[in-house]
Design a protein around this motif. Structure first.
Motif, PDB file in Angstrom:
ATOM      1  N   UNK A 110       0.828  -1.210   0.000  1.00  0.00           N
ATOM      2  CA  UNK A 110       0.000   0.000   0.000  1.00  0.00           C
ATOM      3  C   UNK A 110       0.858   1.254   0.000  1.00  0.00           C
ATOM      4  N   UNK A 111       0.190   2.413  -0.177  1.00  0.00           N
ATOM      5  CA  UNK A 111       0.893   3.691  -0.276  1.00  0.00           C
ATOM      6  C   UNK A 111       1.534   4.096   1.057  1.00  0.00           C
ATOM      7  N   UNK A 112       0.861   3.808   2.188  1.00  0.00           N
ATOM      8  CA  UNK A 112       1.458   4.139   3.491  1.00  0.00           C
ATOM      9  C   UNK A 112       2.751   3.354   3.684  1.00  0.00           C
ATOM     10  N   UNK A 113       2.748   2.087   3.322  1.00  0.00           N
ATOM     11  CA  UNK A 113       3.961   1.275   3.428  1.00  0.00           C
ATOM     12  C   UNK A 113       5.051   1.817   2.509  1.00  0.00           C
ATOM     13  N   UNK A 114       4.643   2.251   1.302  1.00  0.00           N
ATOM     14  CA  UNK A 114       5.617   2.827   0.373  1.00  0.00           C
ATOM     15  C   UNK A 114       6.249   4.078   0.972  1.00  0.00           C
TER      16      UNK A 114
END
Length: 401
Positions: free
Chosen positions: A208-212
């Motif tokens: 996901x974007x938060x992990x990215x």
């Protein structure tokens, strides 16, 4: 030169469909830089309306967004929306560091993957609208769910959590005085939610974007925990709120302009430039957003702005500046002038603009292709508009096909 002793009280509460705010129009016509008072906050502020002057304020290091942190600055909402760790109140080079990290999550190849997913979501939403039959509310069936579904899936937020998160975001945007305690609580609850979520993603990153963002590096630089928490909040709020309202505004603008609808049906390849011109033209919000502080005395637009003064800009008036746009109050889909400022400018130009643009193109393009005889189900002057938010948008948009 003038230091602007006669400030104008500006409620900026105009919400008549997509008509341009007459107070803003008057300020733009009379002076390119004016003294104003806003509904909340202490003291007065400068309002900058011209395209070139807005560009100066948004790019010149003499004007600081970080300088407003901790101040009860003049504003539209009873509780300031901004938070100290947010990228939208940072100055370069701090904001440049964060933008470099965040931009890695909005690379073109990732946007194209998101576009394909958005197409799938839009198809499903319009399938359900068609099955229900008409009349149907376009806000309910497309404008509200699409951006929320998209950003929650991009951030991998559990579906069960999304209604409450959206409610918090809307509470923060409410301009009514009695809303302040609720806005304070909503901001605190959102922050607590994302502090816990981002900590989990830091420990166990996914796709996901938060992990990215949690794992993004620019040399030795990474987002710290507070920056990551607030960035996730900003992504949720800006990733669904504004796109929802622009889908409604764009659909209304098209459905009240048969000539533009006819053009798009005859030449669907013109959709991107039609949408860009509509984004320039549509007054998407009320009043002004996050201001800046002058770090030194500056001469601008025939006035002297003193060090410490609060300075607001209006992207709405910049988008209608006749010195930059020929016939600015008309739609011209062959326009070749400078870019509009609807996504901001300079160090605070919206990083999510490519994703928002992709969502708008897919949503509006698929809607018109799927329902070639789409029309409003009631006269345009009977459509009800939001009056309590900083955003301009129809509360409901009933359509038939």
């Amino acid at each position: 030169m003038t230091t602007g002793s006669n400030a104008r009280t500006c409620p900026f509460d105009f919400a008549d469909a997509l008509e341009f705010d007459p107070t803003l129009r008057e300020l733009q016509t009379q002076e390119s830089v004016s003294r104003i008072r806003l509904p909340y906050g202490e003291g007065e502020a400068w309002l900058v309306t011209g395209y070139d002057d807005v560009r100066t304020v948004t790019t010149d290091r003499c004007f600081s967004r970080a300088g407003v942190i901790g101040k009860d600055f003049p504003r539209m909402t009873p509780e300031p929306i901004v938070q100290a760790e947010a990228i939208n109140v940072m100055d370069p080079p701090d904001s440049s560091r964060l933008r470099s990290l965040v931009s890695k999550a909005f690379q073109p190849e990732r946007i194209e993957r998101m576009r394909a997913h958005t197409q799938h979501v839009v198809d499903g939403l319009l399938d359900r609208m068609a099955q229900q039959g008409h009349p149907a509310d376009l806000m309910e069936h497309l404008a509200h769910p699409l951006p929320l579904i998209t950003i929650c899936e991009v951030l991998e937020i559990p579906e069960a959590d999304s209604p409450q998160l959206r409610a918090h975001a809307r509470t923060m945007m409410n301009v009514t005085a009695q809303n302040r305690p609720d806005a304070v609580r909503a901001k605190s609850d959102l922050r607590a939610y994302f502090a816990e979520l981002t900590a989990r993603r830091r420990r166990d990153p996914g796709e996901d974007l938060i992990s990215a963002l949690a794992t993004a590096r620019d040399g030795d630089m990474v987002l710290d925990d507070k920056e990551l928490t607030v960035m996730a909040m900003v992504l949720l709020i800006t990733g669904q709120d504004t796109t929802t309202y622009e889908i409604g505004n764009l659909a209304y603008a098209l459905l009240t302009r048969p000539d533009v609808l006819a053009l798009l049906r005859e030449r669907p390849e013109m959709l991107p430039q039609v949408l860009q011109e509509l984004l320039r033209f549509i007054p998407f919000r009320k009043g002004v957003g996050i201001p800046r502080t002058a770090l030194e005395d500056v001469e601008l637009g025939g006035v002297t702005i003193r060090a410490g003064d609060i300075v607001h800009v209006s992207y709405l008036t910049a988008n209608r500046d006749g010195r930059k746009f020929d016939r600015p109050d008309e739609l011209d889909f062959e326009r070749t002038g400078p870019p509009h400022m609807t996504f901001g400018w300079g160090a605070h130009h919206c990083l999510g603009a490519p994703l928002a643009t992709a969502e708008l193109e897919v949503a509006i393009g698929t809607l018109l292709e799927r329902f070639p005889r789409l029309a409003l189900a009631k006269p345009a002057d009977e459509v009800q508009w939001n009056t309590t938010s900083i955003w301009r948008y129809p509360l409901a948009l009933p359509v038939v096909w």
